[in-house]
Design a protein around this motif. Structure first.
Motif, PDB file in Angstrom:
ATOM      1  N   THR A 131       0.830  -1.200   0.000  1.00 13.12           N
ATOM      2  CA  THR A 131       0.000   0.000   0.000  1.00 13.12           C
ATOM      3  C   THR A 131       0.863   1.248   0.000  1.00 13.12           C
ATOM      4  OG1 THR A 131      -1.716  -1.183   1.195  1.00 13.12           O
ATOM      5  CG2 THR A 131      -1.852   1.207   1.211  1.00 13.12           C
ATOM      6  N   PHE A 132       1.926   1.251   0.797  1.00 12.03           N
ATOM      7  CA  PHE A 132       2.835   2.393   0.845  1.00 12.03           C
ATOM      8  C   PHE A 132       3.508   2.592  -0.512  1.00 12.03           C
ATOM      9  CE2 PHE A 132       7.183   3.977   1.488  1.00 12.03           C
ATOM     10  CZ  PHE A 132       6.882   5.235   1.992  1.00 12.03           C
ATOM     11  N   VAL A 133       3.983   1.513  -1.114  1.00 15.67           N
ATOM     12  CA  VAL A 133       4.655   1.609  -2.414  1.00 15.67           C
ATOM     13  C   VAL A 133       3.678   2.110  -3.478  1.00 15.67           C
ATOM     14  CG1 VAL A 133       5.741   0.260  -4.250  1.00 15.67           C
ATOM     15  CG2 VAL A 133       6.426  -0.096  -1.878  1.00 15.67           C
ATOM     16  N   LEU A 134       2.470   1.551  -3.504  1.00 17.20           N
ATOM     17  CA  LEU A 134       1.483   1.987  -4.492  1.00 17.20           C
ATOM     18  C   LEU A 134       1.068   3.435  -4.276  1.00 17.20           C
ATOM     19  CD1 LEU A 134      -0.753  -1.184  -4.784  1.00 17.20           C
ATOM     20  CD2 LEU A 134       0.840  -0.280  -6.468  1.00 17.20           C
ATOM     21  N   GLN A 135       1.033   3.861  -3.027  1.00 16.47           N
ATOM     22  CA  GLN A 135       0.697   5.254  -2.739  1.00 16.47           C
ATOM     23  C   GLN A 135       1.789   6.184  -3.269  1.00 16.47           C
ATOM     24  OE1 GLN A 135       0.361   6.203   1.432  1.00 16.47           O
ATOM     25  NE2 GLN A 135      -1.390   7.507   1.025  1.00 16.47           N
ATOM     26  N   MET A 136       3.044   5.800  -3.080  1.00 13.76           N
ATOM     27  CA  MET A 136       4.151   6.610  -3.597  1.00 13.76           C
ATOM     28  C   MET A 136       4.127   6.658  -5.126  1.00 13.76           C
ATOM     29  SD  MET A 136       5.771   8.020  -1.177  1.00 13.76           S
ATOM     30  CE  MET A 136       7.264   8.543  -1.994  1.00 13.76           C
ATOM     31  N   VAL A 137       3.862   5.510  -5.742  1.00 14.44           N
ATOM     32  CA  VAL A 137       3.811   5.460  -7.200  1.00 14.44           C
ATOM     33  C   VAL A 137       2.684   6.338  -7.719  1.00 14.44           C
ATOM     34  CG1 VAL A 137       3.273   3.943  -9.151  1.00 14.44           C
ATOM     35  CG2 VAL A 137       4.935   3.229  -7.450  1.00 14.44           C
ATOM     36  N   SER A 138       1.506   6.202  -7.115  1.00 10.96           N
ATOM     37  CA  SER A 138       0.373   6.987  -7.598  1.00 10.96           C
ATOM     38  C   SER A 138       0.520   8.467  -7.276  1.00 10.96           C
ATOM     39  CB  SER A 138      -0.939   6.443  -7.018  1.00 10.96           C
ATOM     40  OG  SER A 138      -0.984   6.648  -5.628  1.00 10.96           O
ATOM     41  N   SER A 139       1.256   8.801  -6.233  1.00 11.35           N
ATOM     42  CA  SER A 139       1.392  10.198  -5.853  1.00 11.35           C
ATOM     43  C   SER A 139       2.417  10.940  -6.699  1.00 11.35           C
ATOM     44  CB  SER A 139       1.804  10.312  -4.387  1.00 11.35           C
ATOM     45  OG  SER A 139       0.815   9.814  -3.556  1.00 11.35           O
ATOM     46  N   PHE A 140       3.517  10.282  -7.036  1.00  8.78           N
ATOM     47  CA  PHE A 140       4.595  11.014  -7.688  1.00  8.78           C
ATOM     48  C   PHE A 140       4.988  10.458  -9.060  1.00  8.78           C
ATOM     49  CE2 PHE A 140       5.131  12.047  -3.206  1.00  8.78           C
ATOM     50  CZ  PHE A 140       5.122  13.419  -3.302  1.00  8.78           C
ATOM     51  N   LEU A 141       4.989   9.155  -9.233  1.00  7.66           N
ATOM     52  CA  LEU A 141       5.434   8.616 -10.509  1.00  7.66           C
ATOM     53  C   LEU A 141       4.366   8.692 -11.598  1.00  7.66           C
ATOM     54  CD1 LEU A 141       7.599   5.580  -9.408  1.00  7.66           C
ATOM     55  CD2 LEU A 141       8.337   7.854 -10.075  1.00  7.66           C
ATOM     56  N   LEU A 142       3.103   8.494 -11.240  1.00  2.00           N
ATOM     57  CA  LEU A 142       2.048   8.579 -12.243  1.00  2.00           C
ATOM     58  C   LEU A 142       1.900   9.979 -12.840  1.00  2.00           C
ATOM     59  CD1 LEU A 142      -0.778   6.195 -11.023  1.00  2.00           C
ATOM     60  CD2 LEU A 142       0.727   5.956 -12.970  1.00  2.00           C
ATOM     61  N   PRO A 143       1.948  11.048 -12.042  1.00  2.00           N
ATOM     62  CA  PRO A 143       1.908  12.366 -12.681  1.00  2.00           C
ATOM     63  C   PRO A 143       3.075  12.595 -13.640  1.00  2.00           C
ATOM     64  CG  PRO A 143       1.356  12.598 -10.377  1.00  2.00           C
ATOM     65  CD  PRO A 143       1.797  11.172 -10.587  1.00  2.00           C
ATOM     66  N   ILE A 144       4.246  12.077 -13.312  1.00  2.00           N
ATOM     67  CA  ILE A 144       5.391  12.214 -14.217  1.00  2.00           C
ATOM     68  C   ILE A 144       5.155  11.409 -15.495  1.00  2.00           C
ATOM     69  CG2 ILE A 144       7.847  11.668 -14.489  1.00  2.00           C
ATOM     70  CD1 ILE A 144       8.145  12.334 -11.473  1.00  2.00           C
ATOM     71  N   LEU A 145       4.622  10.188 -15.352  1.00  2.00           N
ATOM     72  CA  LEU A 145       4.313   9.370 -16.514  1.00  2.00           C
ATOM     73  C   LEU A 145       3.246  10.037 -17.379  1.00  2.00           C
ATOM     74  CD1 LEU A 145       4.673   6.646 -17.994  1.00  2.00           C
ATOM     75  CD2 LEU A 145       2.820   5.781 -16.569  1.00  2.00           C
ATOM     76  N   PHE A 146       2.205  10.585 -16.769  1.00  2.00           N
ATOM     77  CA  PHE A 146       1.174  11.302 -17.520  1.00  2.00           C
ATOM     78  C   PHE A 146       1.759  12.516 -18.235  1.00  2.00           C
ATOM     79  CE2 PHE A 146      -2.455   9.685 -14.632  1.00  2.00           C
ATOM     80  CZ  PHE A 146      -2.568   8.548 -15.410  1.00  2.00           C
ATOM     81  N   PHE A 147       2.694  13.196 -17.596  1.00  2.00           N
ATOM     82  CA  PHE A 147       3.332  14.357 -18.214  1.00  2.00           C
ATOM     83  C   PHE A 147       4.115  13.932 -19.457  1.00  2.00           C
ATOM     84  CE2 PHE A 147       6.602  17.633 -18.643  1.00  2.00           C
ATOM     85  CZ  PHE A 147       5.822  18.782 -18.575  1.00  2.00           C
ATOM     86  N   ILE A 148       4.834  12.825 -19.374  1.00  2.00           N
ATOM     87  CA  ILE A 148       5.602  12.338 -20.531  1.00  2.00           C
ATOM     88  C   ILE A 148       4.662  11.933 -21.665  1.00  2.00           C
ATOM     89  CG2 ILE A 148       7.113  10.461 -21.306  1.00  2.00           C
ATOM     90  CD1 ILE A 148       8.405  10.571 -18.492  1.00  2.00           C
ATOM     91  N   ILE A 149       3.578  11.238 -21.329  1.00  2.00           N
ATOM     92  CA  ILE A 149       2.592  10.854 -22.346  1.00  2.00           C
ATOM     93  C   ILE A 149       1.985  12.101 -22.983  1.00  2.00           C
ATOM     94  CG2 ILE A 149       0.334   9.763 -22.681  1.00  2.00           C
ATOM     95  CD1 ILE A 149       1.187   7.707 -20.552  1.00  2.00           C
ATOM     96  N   ALA A 150       1.694  13.105 -22.162  1.00  2.00           N
ATOM     97  CA  ALA A 150       1.124  14.354 -22.684  1.00  2.00           C
ATOM     98  C   ALA A 150       2.088  15.035 -23.641  1.00  2.00           C
ATOM     99  CB  ALA A 150       0.765  15.284 -21.533  1.00  2.00           C
ATOM    100  N   LEU A 151       3.363  15.061 -23.293  1.00  2.16           N
ATOM    101  CA  LEU A 151       4.350  15.660 -24.195  1.00  2.16           C
ATOM    102  C   LEU A 151       4.412  14.919 -25.521  1.00  2.16           C
ATOM    103  CD1 LEU A 151       7.328  16.618 -21.841  1.00  2.16           C
ATOM    104  CD2 LEU A 151       5.677  18.130 -22.947  1.00  2.16           C
ATOM    105  N   LEU A 152       4.375  13.608 -25.483  1.00  2.00           N
ATOM    106  CA  LEU A 152       4.387  12.826 -26.723  1.00  2.00           C
ATOM    107  C   LEU A 152       3.146  13.108 -27.570  1.00  2.00           C
ATOM    108  CD1 LEU A 152       5.749   9.411 -25.385  1.00  2.00           C
ATOM    109  CD2 LEU A 152       6.974  11.112 -26.753  1.00  2.00           C
ATOM    110  N   LEU A 153       1.997  13.220 -26.929  1.00  2.00           N
ATOM    111  CA  LEU A 153       0.767  13.546 -27.667  1.00  2.00           C
ATOM    112  C   LEU A 153       0.841  14.936 -28.292  1.00  2.00           C
ATOM    113  CD1 LEU A 153      -1.959  12.091 -25.292  1.00  2.00           C
ATOM    114  CD2 LEU A 153      -1.408  11.302 -27.594  1.00  2.00           C
TER     115      LEU A 153
END
Length: 169
Positions: A138-160
């Motif tokens: 739960t802690f790991v998934l919370q960290m991923v969803s809090s910080f890594l997913l916005p970065i991943l979404f940002f990269i996908i947005a830049l590619l789009l």
């Protein structure tokens, strides 16, 4: 295909631009909200932050919640029915008898659902260890969803947006 692409190139690029813009806004907003929340908790005294942490992290896993997690996962993962349909198609080509079909379906279902059985038996046999693993996950998934997913979404947005720029301009 090239005929379709000449017709759909501009609408596809426009859709990519809109989705990219929304994803950039969402990723920056999510990252800033998570950063401010983390700073807020760090600014609190140790006792206050520990009380907040205990308030939100004190969760126990019960058999009912484990069953509800399994049910929710099954409902969400209806797309996994595709391998089952493919399996039925292959089995049908061999024209098995009714008894053979039942055995083949039983084997497939056991293979497909053994992770849920294993999870349940691990929970029953090693409840305290399972709760520790669950808390860590739960802690790991919370960290991923809090910080890594916005970065991943940002990269996908830049590619789009790059894709949209190449098509539109």
């Amino acid at each position: 295909m090239s005929t379709y692409w000449t017709v759909l190139a501009f609408p596809t690029a426009l859709l990519a631009f809109i989705i990219g813009s929304v994803l950039i806004w969402y990723s920056i907003r999510s990252f800033l909200i998570n950063w401010k929340t983390r700073q807020f908790l760090m600014d609190k005294s140790d006792n206050e932050s520990k009380e907040l942490e205990l308030k939100f992290s004190d969760k126990k896993i019960t058999p009912a919640s484990l069953i509800s997690i399994g049910f929710t996962t099954t409902v969400v993962e209806f797309s996994t029915a595709a391998p089952f349909i493919a399996y039925l198609t292959v089995v049908q080509q061999f024209q098995p008898t009714f008894g053979q079909l039942l055995v083949l379906l039983l084997i497939y279902n056991l293979i497909f659902s053994w992770p849920l059985f294993a999870l349940y038996f691990l929970f029953v046999g090693f409840q305290t260890t399972f709760e520790k693993i669950y808390t860590h996950m739960t802690f790991v998934l919370q960290m991923v969803s809090s910080f890594l997913l916005p970065i991943l979404f940002f990269i996908i947005a830049l590619l789009l947006l790059i894709f949209a720029k190449k098509i539109i301009f």
